[in-house]
Scaffold this motif. Sequence first.
Motif, short mmCIF file in Angstrom:
data_model
loop_
_atom_site.label_atom_id
_atom_site.label_comp_id
_atom_site.label_asym_id
_atom_site.label_seq_id
_atom_site.Cartn_x
_atom_site.Cartn_y
_atom_site.Cartn_z
N ARG A 23 0.84 -1.19 0.00
CA ARG A 23 0.00 0.00 0.00
C ARG A 23 0.88 1.25 0.00
O ARG A 23 2.06 1.20 0.37
N ALA A 25 3.24 4.42 -0.55
CA ALA A 25 4.49 4.68 -1.26
C ALA A 25 5.20 3.39 -1.65
O ALA A 25 5.80 3.32 -2.74
N HIS A 27 3.89 0.61 -2.53
CA HIS A 27 3.23 0.09 -3.73
C HIS A 27 3.67 0.86 -4.97
O HIS A 27 4.00 0.27 -6.01
N SER A 28 3.71 2.19 -4.87
CA SER A 28 4.10 3.01 -6.02
C SER A 28 5.54 2.74 -6.45
O SER A 28 5.83 2.64 -7.65
N ILE A 29 6.42 2.60 -5.47
CA ILE A 29 7.83 2.32 -5.79
C ILE A 29 7.95 0.95 -6.46
O ILE A 29 8.66 0.79 -7.46
N VAL A 31 5.74 -0.68 -8.19
CA VAL A 31 5.13 -0.70 -9.53
C VAL A 31 6.15 -0.30 -10.60
O VAL A 31 6.16 -0.86 -11.70
N VAL A 32 7.00 0.65 -10.29
CA VAL A 32 8.01 1.10 -11.26
C VAL A 32 9.29 0.27 -11.14
O VAL A 32 9.93 -0.06 -12.15
N LEU A 85 3.89 3.20 -14.50
CA LEU A 85 3.97 4.62 -14.15
C LEU A 85 2.68 5.33 -14.52
O LEU A 85 2.15 6.14 -13.74
N LEU A 88 -0.21 4.62 -11.98
CA LEU A 88 0.03 4.79 -10.54
C LEU A 88 -1.20 5.30 -9.79
O LEU A 88 -1.41 4.96 -8.62
N SER A 89 -2.01 6.11 -10.44
CA SER A 89 -3.21 6.64 -9.78
C SER A 89 -4.44 5.78 -10.00
O SER A 89 -5.55 6.19 -9.66
N ARG A 93 -7.28 -2.40 -7.35
CA ARG A 93 -6.20 -3.14 -6.72
C ARG A 93 -5.84 -4.39 -7.52
O ARG A 93 -4.89 -5.10 -7.18
N SER A 413 1.93 11.53 -12.77
CA SER A 413 2.49 10.24 -13.18
C SER A 413 2.10 9.90 -14.61
O SER A 413 2.91 9.34 -15.38
#
Length: 562
Positions: A23, A25, A27-29, A31-32, A85, A88-89, A93, A413
Amino acid sequence: MTDLVLHPGLLLIVGALALTWLRGAAHSIAVVALPLAALALVWQVSDGVAWQLRFLDYTLTPLQGDKLSRLFAIIFALMAAGGGLFALSQKSRVEVPAAFLYAGSAIGVALAGDLVTVFVFWELMAIGSTLVLWSRQSSASYRAARRYLMIHLLGGVILFAGVTGHIVQTGDVAFTRMVLDSPAHWLILIGFLVNAGAPPLSAWLPDAYPEASWSGTVFLSAFTTKTAVYVLIRGFPGTELLIWVGLFMAFYGILYGLLENDLRRILAYTIVNQGGLMLVGVGLGTEMALNGAAAQAFVGVIYVGLLLMSAGSVLRMTERRKCSELGGLFHTMPLTTVCGTIGALAISAFPLTSGFVSKSMVSQAAADGHLLTVWLLLTAASVGVCLHAGLKFPWFVFFQKDSGLRPSEPPASMQWAMVIFAFLCIALGVWPEPLYALLPHAVDYQPYTWAHVVTQLQLLLFSALAFFIMLPALKRTSTITLDTDWLWRKLLPALSGRIEETLDRGSTAVKSKLHRLTAAARTTVTYQFGDDGRFGQRASTRSMALWALVLLLGYLVLYFLG
């Protein structure tokens, strides 16, 4: 295993499972970072066998590298990173983990050295892509996902039959070049062509892809059709049939793209068109043609992905998907407009873009082989691509008569993803040498000659002139265009409804008949065993003794006869 190199595809697949638990940050890290880590691992796979294992007396090669497999694995990892990227938004899920399962499976196909491994990853791709489509969680996406899965299960069954037949026939599971000398090889070719979007099932692609979310279509555009191009380059180079299948796909995509009103269906038909041009290169089979097909697959993932990113940005910010409802968006979405226009120029093979340095290689191969008809048709297809994707899409979405919509630019993003892909479109067009170095065969080709540049600019100029002359006829209404998907959108539901209605009527008739028979039987039993019936009357002791004696005598007779 013969090496300690991690499998890039399995990293993405395992990472997809981990993403469901992360979940914020982290998760965002992830993903890339996961696709970039897979990209780094792709570079670690050297030429030759990296993994081998024994299974049912066969030697499987789940990881094997060469220039062709590395080229496709690189672009699949890049697309997973760029698509991640862009997404990201995304609130779903499910979508990004499903997309990474999808991308990891595509990398697995590219790096597989045997047909069994190819088939396993092939089917995992079908699962991942269906989940990407389903994750939009709308009634339209649910129906599209069912139709999509139906087509790909059919293709999977055909491919499985072909692979099984090949193994039984040859006793070998290695994925090498094949010729159409047996039913098994024909089945393998058909299974590959289903995923390529070849006729008569081409319509599964524009039927399904536009029903995904604003980010899901970006993922869907990159893997299924391009893995099909890869396996065709690997398995069936020089198969002449593919030239004519590819040309049909190219013009099919142009025709329906010109008729279409939905902005993402326009680009879905573009995917079919581009796949057709790649199949022509595979069918030609020369080193120049195969290089051209591979190069076009590589850059096509980027510029089609960029076009769909711009379309997804418009869809997210306006919640409109029909060209007839859009226009004038350049006022408040300038970055999206510029990036979408760069993608349109690249797909049109404008000089200094990536399409210019790749598409012409297939045409040059046709010219080198003195195939005038093929060369003329490829030239006409280039004009058609410019009309329906290079001009129609940006014009009706961004520049036509102002619709009054004033959406803002999408989240940062999404903007960064578009900028990176736009940069790649221009960088590879200006400096194609890194791309040429990745191609499977040595490249002896110079795209920037005066003759080539001037010829291409003339084609683009007259394409633009024809577009604006025909502009009134190109305005669309708020409809979609059905083609062979009429079979599963209209005919099959109608047949299913008719069969169900017939079965209901038959069931009602059977139930009525059974009811009548049951009532008659109940009446007969009641009568026979009633007070006045044959079995309901009282019998004397003498009569019963007589019948018992008859039965015993009969038993004795049968005993002695036996």
